[in-house]
Design an enzyme around this catalytic site. Sequence first.
Site, PDB file in Angstrom:
ATOM      1  NE  ARG A 175      -4.136  -1.804   0.535  1.00  0.00           N
ATOM      2  CZ  ARG A 175      -4.220  -3.229   0.105  1.00  0.00           C
ATOM      3  NH1 ARG A 175      -3.229  -3.662  -0.353  1.00  0.00           N
ATOM      4  NH2 ARG A 175      -5.394  -3.974   0.465  1.00  0.00           N
ATOM      5  CB  SER A 252      -8.882  -2.122   4.325  1.00  0.00           C
ATOM      6  OG  SER A 252      -8.923  -3.307   4.082  1.00  0.00           O
ATOM      7  CD  GLU A 347      -5.854   0.798   2.531  1.00  0.00           C
ATOM      8  OE1 GLU A 347      -7.121   0.266   2.901  1.00  0.00           O
ATOM      9  OE2 GLU A 347      -5.267   0.274   1.579  1.00  0.00           O
TER      10      GLU A 347
HETATM   11  N1  EPU Z   1     -10.216 -11.600  10.224  1.00  0.00           N
HETATM   12  C1  EPU Z   1     -10.283 -11.777  11.393  1.00  0.00           C
HETATM   13  N2  EPU Z   1     -11.816 -10.832  11.625  1.00  0.00           N
HETATM   14  C2  EPU Z   1     -12.015  -9.845  10.863  1.00  0.00           C
HETATM   15  C3  EPU Z   1     -11.479  -9.593   9.374  1.00  0.00           C
HETATM   16  C4  EPU Z   1     -10.379 -10.397   9.433  1.00  0.00           C
HETATM   17  O1  EPU Z   1     -10.452 -12.565  12.181  1.00  0.00           O
HETATM   18  O2  EPU Z   1     -13.003  -9.300  11.327  1.00  0.00           O
HETATM   19  C5  EPU Z   1      -8.951 -12.454   9.858  1.00  0.00           C
HETATM   20  C6  EPU Z   1      -9.297 -13.452   8.920  1.00  0.00           C
HETATM   21  O3  EPU Z   1     -10.210 -14.452   9.146  1.00  0.00           O
HETATM   22  C7  EPU Z   1      -8.137 -13.947   7.933  1.00  0.00           C
HETATM   23  C8  EPU Z   1      -7.281 -12.339   8.425  1.00  0.00           C
HETATM   24  O4  EPU Z   1      -7.836 -11.629   9.289  1.00  0.00           O
HETATM   25  O5  EPU Z   1      -7.479 -14.923   8.888  1.00  0.00           O
HETATM   26  C9  EPU Z   1      -7.418 -11.649   6.916  1.00  0.00           C
HETATM   27  O6  EPU Z   1      -8.619 -11.159   6.697  1.00  0.00           O
HETATM   28  P1  EPU Z   1      -8.879 -10.951   5.127  1.00  0.00           P
HETATM   29  O7  EPU Z   1      -8.737 -12.042   4.232  1.00  0.00           O
HETATM   30  O8  EPU Z   1     -10.259 -10.608   4.875  1.00  0.00           O
HETATM   31  O9  EPU Z   1      -8.162  -9.875   4.543  1.00  0.00           O
HETATM   32  P2  EPU Z   1      -7.401  -8.342   5.608  1.00  0.00           P
HETATM   33  O10 EPU Z   1      -6.236  -8.570   5.898  1.00  0.00           O
HETATM   34  O11 EPU Z   1      -8.349  -8.196   6.637  1.00  0.00           O
HETATM   35  C10 EPU Z   1      -6.666  -7.249   3.236  1.00  0.00           C
HETATM   36  C11 EPU Z   1      -6.729  -6.133   2.596  1.00  0.00           C
HETATM   37  C12 EPU Z   1      -8.164  -6.216   1.768  1.00  0.00           C
HETATM   38  C13 EPU Z   1      -7.919  -7.312   0.862  1.00  0.00           C
HETATM   39  C14 EPU Z   1      -7.948  -8.498   1.731  1.00  0.00           C
HETATM   40  C15 EPU Z   1      -7.929  -9.808   0.686  1.00  0.00           C
HETATM   41  C16 EPU Z   1      -5.521  -4.419   3.953  1.00  0.00           C
HETATM   42  C17 EPU Z   1      -5.402  -3.173   4.688  1.00  0.00           C
HETATM   43  N3  EPU Z   1      -6.543  -4.909   3.370  1.00  0.00           N
HETATM   44  O12 EPU Z   1      -7.645  -7.344   4.318  1.00  0.00           O
HETATM   45  O13 EPU Z   1      -8.073  -4.844   1.194  1.00  0.00           O
HETATM   46  O14 EPU Z   1      -9.378  -7.433   0.105  1.00  0.00           O
HETATM   47  O15 EPU Z   1      -6.694  -8.251   2.521  1.00  0.00           O
HETATM   48  O16 EPU Z   1      -6.624  -9.677   0.221  1.00  0.00           O
HETATM   49  O17 EPU Z   1      -4.267  -5.016   3.219  1.00  0.00           O
HETATM   50  C18 EPU Z   1      -8.826  -2.625   1.153  1.00  0.00           C
HETATM   51  O18 EPU Z   1      -7.520  -2.283   0.993  1.00  0.00           O
HETATM   52  O19 EPU Z   1      -9.523  -1.755   1.039  1.00  0.00           O
HETATM   53  C19 EPU Z   1      -8.925  -3.926   0.941  1.00  0.00           C
HETATM   54  C20 EPU Z   1     -10.272  -4.417   1.318  1.00  0.00           C
END
Ligand code: EPU
Length: 351
Positions: A175, A252, A347
């Site tokens: 990012r 996010s 972010e």
């Molecule tokens: N998780 C939880 N609780 C939650 C959210 C997530 O326990 O409420 C856990 C999930 O179970 C999983 C891990 O955290 O084990 C990662 O969750 P997820 O795959 O939803 O991804 P994220 O790290 O929360 C990032 C990006 C998203 C992108 C997803 C998928 C950032 C800031 N965000 O989210 O990007 O869609 O990965 O690759 O890096 C965005 O930038 O706006 C965005 C949506």
Amino acid sequence: MRWAVVNERIEDLKEFSNYNLQNHNTFGMKVKAKRYVEYGSEEELQALIPTLSGEVLHIGGGSNLLFKGDFEGTVLHSAIGGIEVAEEVADEDEVLVRVGAGVVWDDFVAWAVEKGLGGVENLSLIPGEVGASAVQNIGAYGVEAKDVIVMVEAVDLASGEKRVFANSECQYAYRQSIFKKELKGRYAITYVTYRLHKTPQLKLEYGNLRAVLEQDLPHGENRPALGLVRQAIIDIRNAKLPDPKVQGNAGSFFMNPVVSREKFLSIQKDYPQMPFYEVANGVKIPAGWMIEQCGWKGKSLGRAGVHDKQALVLVNLGGATSEEIIRLCDTICQEVKKKFDIDIHPEVNLV
Ligand code: EPU
């Protein structure tokens, strides 16, 4: 390089004063720009530059922004459209595609998938526009924009000069890019060139993507087509992320922090079930998981809420002010710090 134009450009300068930005920020904040200008070509942008005075903010789709109040300067928006395909490339399998900064990101992804060109399918349905993909290094499901960006064309908002940045000059990281650091606000991106492949190399290792796809595969096939990958990503996103047209949000709200291995191991002792990703400079911990552990998932403070299916997303529950969103953001940061001794940071750009 010669380029074949495969769809039309829109060239249409629009200028307004005291312009309502509500439809230009997905949080749905009712704020105004003193001056708002939308340009449709590099030439129009260059002609505009001498007329700029005071603060300038270049926006894309407004999907990663939180306005703290009215903007007293000029808001610029690119309507440079067009998708062009390079006529000669060294590698038969590669297709270089030059896309106008104002093209809606997902329209470009849909175009690529329809043409059978691989590289951006995992980035399906990310809100925003092509210009921002290069600033923000958008990423999802194991792919980042930097993996496919070849070069970025931009115009210097001080001098009007054009400059082409090779991928290696953009200082890409999670990012992050040079356009968010030392060149912040200096350049307007006009075109981004991406490298796509006729023989797609699918990336299916993130989370439950492969499992979701295997359910959808037609009988007897073991290799999903690009369209299926795109559909699976759309389904996963729709199930987790709120639609800004229904509930204001900017995806996010926080970045996932990277901590040292030692720190990670000490937290893991108390939370053995904590998800994590090994990265080059340490261990990345999902902020959404920590926020959920702090009990904030689905909770609210005033009219600002934490999304009930993905705690990384803050939502406008209806008529929230930016102060309410920021109060919720600050409260969450403090609680995460207290519980895990980790600093998390927005972010979303606060303007
Ligand atoms: N998780 C939880 N609780 C939650 C959210 C997530 O326990 O409420 C856990 C999930 O179970 C999983 C891990 O955290 O084990 C990662 O969750 P997820 O795959 O939803 O991804 P994220 O790290 O929360 C990032 C990006 C998203 C992108 C997803 C998928 C950032 C800031 N965000 O989210 O990007 O869609 O990965 O690759 O890096 C965005 O930038 O706006 C965005 C949506």
